[in-house]
Write a protein that holds these residues in place. Sequence first.
Motif, PDB file in Angstrom:
ATOM      1  N   TYR A 297      38.466  22.236  58.233  1.00  0.00           N
ATOM      2  CA  TYR A 297      38.844  23.096  57.182  1.00  0.00           C
ATOM      3  C   TYR A 297      39.511  22.227  56.101  1.00  0.00           C
ATOM      4  CZ  TYR A 297      37.952  26.506  60.665  1.00  0.00           C
ATOM      5  OH  TYR A 297      37.126  27.432  61.830  1.00  0.00           O
ATOM      6  N   LYS A 298      39.410  20.954  55.969  1.00  0.00           N
ATOM      7  CA  LYS A 298      39.986  20.250  55.024  1.00  0.00           C
ATOM      8  C   LYS A 298      38.939  20.268  53.889  1.00  0.00           C
ATOM      9  CE  LYS A 298      43.931  18.791  56.303  1.00  0.00           C
ATOM     10  NZ  LYS A 298      45.346  18.962  55.911  1.00  0.00           N
ATOM     11  N   HIS A 299      37.709  20.646  54.452  1.00  0.00           N
ATOM     12  CA  HIS A 299      36.417  20.546  53.325  1.00  0.00           C
ATOM     13  C   HIS A 299      35.773  22.037  52.990  1.00  0.00           C
ATOM     14  CE1 HIS A 299      36.474  16.231  54.409  1.00  0.00           C
ATOM     15  NE2 HIS A 299      36.843  16.435  55.386  1.00  0.00           N
ATOM     16  N   PHE A 300      35.851  22.745  54.209  1.00  0.00           N
ATOM     17  CA  PHE A 300      35.248  24.183  54.092  1.00  0.00           C
ATOM     18  C   PHE A 300      36.500  25.132  54.536  1.00  0.00           C
ATOM     19  CE2 PHE A 300      31.574  21.503  54.641  1.00  0.00           C
ATOM     20  CZ  PHE A 300      30.809  21.807  53.491  1.00  0.00           C
ATOM     21  N   PRO A 301      36.497  26.357  53.463  1.00  0.00           N
ATOM     22  CA  PRO A 301      37.762  27.110  53.997  1.00  0.00           C
ATOM     23  C   PRO A 301      37.570  27.991  55.270  1.00  0.00           C
ATOM     24  CG  PRO A 301      36.221  27.878  52.286  1.00  0.00           C
ATOM     25  CD  PRO A 301      35.983  26.637  52.404  1.00  0.00           C
ATOM     26  N   ASP A 302      36.041  28.197  55.480  1.00  0.00           N
ATOM     27  CA  ASP A 302      36.005  28.824  57.044  1.00  0.00           C
ATOM     28  C   ASP A 302      34.543  28.416  57.385  1.00  0.00           C
ATOM     29  OD1 ASP A 302      34.536  30.379  55.146  1.00  0.00           O
ATOM     30  OD2 ASP A 302      36.231  31.648  55.125  1.00  0.00           O
ATOM     31  N   LYS A 303      33.947  29.046  58.441  1.00  0.00           N
ATOM     32  CA  LYS A 303      32.580  28.739  58.867  1.00  0.00           C
ATOM     33  C   LYS A 303      31.429  29.479  58.099  1.00  0.00           C
ATOM     34  CE  LYS A 303      29.683  28.756  62.934  1.00  0.00           C
ATOM     35  NZ  LYS A 303      29.519  29.609  64.249  1.00  0.00           N
ATOM     36  N   ALA A 304      31.999  30.427  57.363  1.00  0.00           N
ATOM     37  CA  ALA A 304      30.966  31.418  56.560  1.00  0.00           C
ATOM     38  C   ALA A 304      30.525  30.257  55.426  1.00  0.00           C
ATOM     39  CB  ALA A 304      31.559  32.589  56.260  1.00  0.00           C
ATOM     40  N   ALA A 305      31.576  29.354  54.833  1.00  0.00           N
ATOM     41  CA  ALA A 305      31.370  28.704  53.718  1.00  0.00           C
ATOM     42  C   ALA A 305      30.252  27.757  53.920  1.00  0.00           C
ATOM     43  CB  ALA A 305      32.895  28.084  53.042  1.00  0.00           C
ATOM     44  N   LEU A 306      30.556  26.967  55.260  1.00  0.00           N
ATOM     45  CA  LEU A 306      29.612  26.069  55.727  1.00  0.00           C
ATOM     46  C   LEU A 306      28.097  26.640  55.692  1.00  0.00           C
ATOM     47  CD1 LEU A 306      31.151  23.585  58.541  1.00  0.00           C
ATOM     48  CD2 LEU A 306      28.849  23.647  57.471  1.00  0.00           C
ATOM     49  N   GLU A 307      28.181  27.707  56.356  1.00  0.00           N
ATOM     50  CA  GLU A 307      26.769  28.424  56.596  1.00  0.00           C
ATOM     51  C   GLU A 307      26.154  28.825  55.220  1.00  0.00           C
ATOM     52  OE1 GLU A 307      27.479  30.633  60.718  1.00  0.00           O
ATOM     53  OE2 GLU A 307      28.156  31.571  59.001  1.00  0.00           O
ATOM     54  N   LEU A 308      27.087  28.850  54.097  1.00  0.00           N
ATOM     55  CA  LEU A 308      26.678  29.448  52.933  1.00  0.00           C
ATOM     56  C   LEU A 308      25.896  28.080  52.223  1.00  0.00           C
ATOM     57  CD1 LEU A 308      26.474  31.068  50.401  1.00  0.00           C
ATOM     58  CD2 LEU A 308      28.484  29.828  49.608  1.00  0.00           C
ATOM     59  N   GLU A 309      26.135  26.634  52.600  1.00  0.00           N
ATOM     60  CA  GLU A 309      25.667  25.615  52.196  1.00  0.00           C
ATOM     61  C   GLU A 309      24.157  25.359  52.777  1.00  0.00           C
ATOM     62  OE1 GLU A 309      26.503  24.184  49.529  1.00  0.00           O
ATOM     63  OE2 GLU A 309      28.257  25.464  49.244  1.00  0.00           O
ATOM     64  N   LEU A 310      24.181  25.778  53.899  1.00  0.00           N
ATOM     65  CA  LEU A 310      23.098  25.824  54.743  1.00  0.00           C
ATOM     66  C   LEU A 310      21.857  26.854  54.085  1.00  0.00           C
ATOM     67  CD1 LEU A 310      24.158  25.563  58.429  1.00  0.00           C
ATOM     68  CD2 LEU A 310      23.180  23.822  56.993  1.00  0.00           C
TER      69      LEU A 310
END
Lengths: 174, 174
Positions: free
Chosen positions: B50-63
């Motif tokens: 969470y230091k890099h992405f605000p939440d899991k959705a933001a990570l999935e967005l990059e995918l």
Amino acid sequence: MPEGSTTDRLTPRKREIVTEARALLEEHGAGALTMRALADRLGIKAPSLYKHFPDKAALELELIVLGLEETAEALEAAADSLPSLMKAYQAYALAHPHLYRLNTERALPREKLPEGLEARAAAPLLRVCGGDVDTARAAWAFAHGMVILQLNGRFPDDADLSAAWETGADAFEG
Amino acid sequence: MPEGSTTDRLTPRKREIVTEARALLEEHGAGALTMRALADRLGIKAPSLYKHFPDKAALELELIVLGLEETAEALEAAADSLPSLMKAYQAYALAHPHLYRLNTERALPREKLPEGLEARAAAPLLRVCGGDVDTARAAWAFAHGMVILQLNGRFPDDADLSAAWETGADAFEG
DNA sequence: CTTGACGGCTAACGGTGTTAGCCCTACGTT
DNA sequence: AACGTAGGGCTAACACCGTTAGCCGTCAAG
């Protein structure tokens, strides 16, 4: 009495539970279909649900059966033409978006389905395609694609989807 | 330097995380893409993500962005005909089934996407359809329907899907 | 020399499906 | 009448999920 219909597949209590599960799903989406929320709606506690269904997947299976039965009915009631069938398919799916999603997102657990149900749901389209399975599958893929892409907000907001539907229906009729 | 490509959208550390997330997803499916599992793979603890992405959705967005970019590349590399485009679409989707599912199951968060990416991915198909958006949308729905129904095990195990693909491609070419 | 960004950490919270084990009620059999 | 059994509830608890709060070390720039 013949078996197959949801009415006699399940005991009365099980049917009550499935009914409430469906209501929860259709009203508030898949995220709201929780064992605890469902139990709440029934005035019981979550673990009690496991007296009736081995797990959540078994409960969802009954919703899938319901969806397949209703889809079959909708298609059987439609006129015997491809555009009419597609309209009926689209109408049912859009009227029950969450149920439709539940039905199509997972893999079909064929061995747990009432015998003949899948074939029954497929029959009207196959018939209208003159028994040509390739055309029937292609037309189904088109219809499902249109529905699910729309449900998932994949088309631009201002897209004229009825024109795309017509184009597809025409393409598969020639 | 122009913005847009994943390479400069993200800091190096973020890119490492996305890379591992993708590997986890592609190797073991969406169910395995867990903040804890991902952190494990990176040798850190879940909250550190969470230091890099605000939440899991933001990570999935990059995918999702990755998937869209690669789809665009695959389509741009294909020959300028509808059947060729469909083959390329199918090939990419089947080569990355979990990534494809992640990309298409949710609603598209258009406002968070790099500008022009969606249009870029759509361009080859639109061009091959002579700019006819209705035909392009119908053809896309067909292709997506074929892919996703196959991925979800909706066709019979012994179905000859290449015949259905051909039928669909022919239907939209006339 | 200090300040601040960067990037780790532990502890914890609320929500999820699910299990173990207890209990009451109703009904059919001996 | 007594008993056993099936049906259907309950509480407590577990493991896992995404996520937050708060603390701490490192290191480059002012």
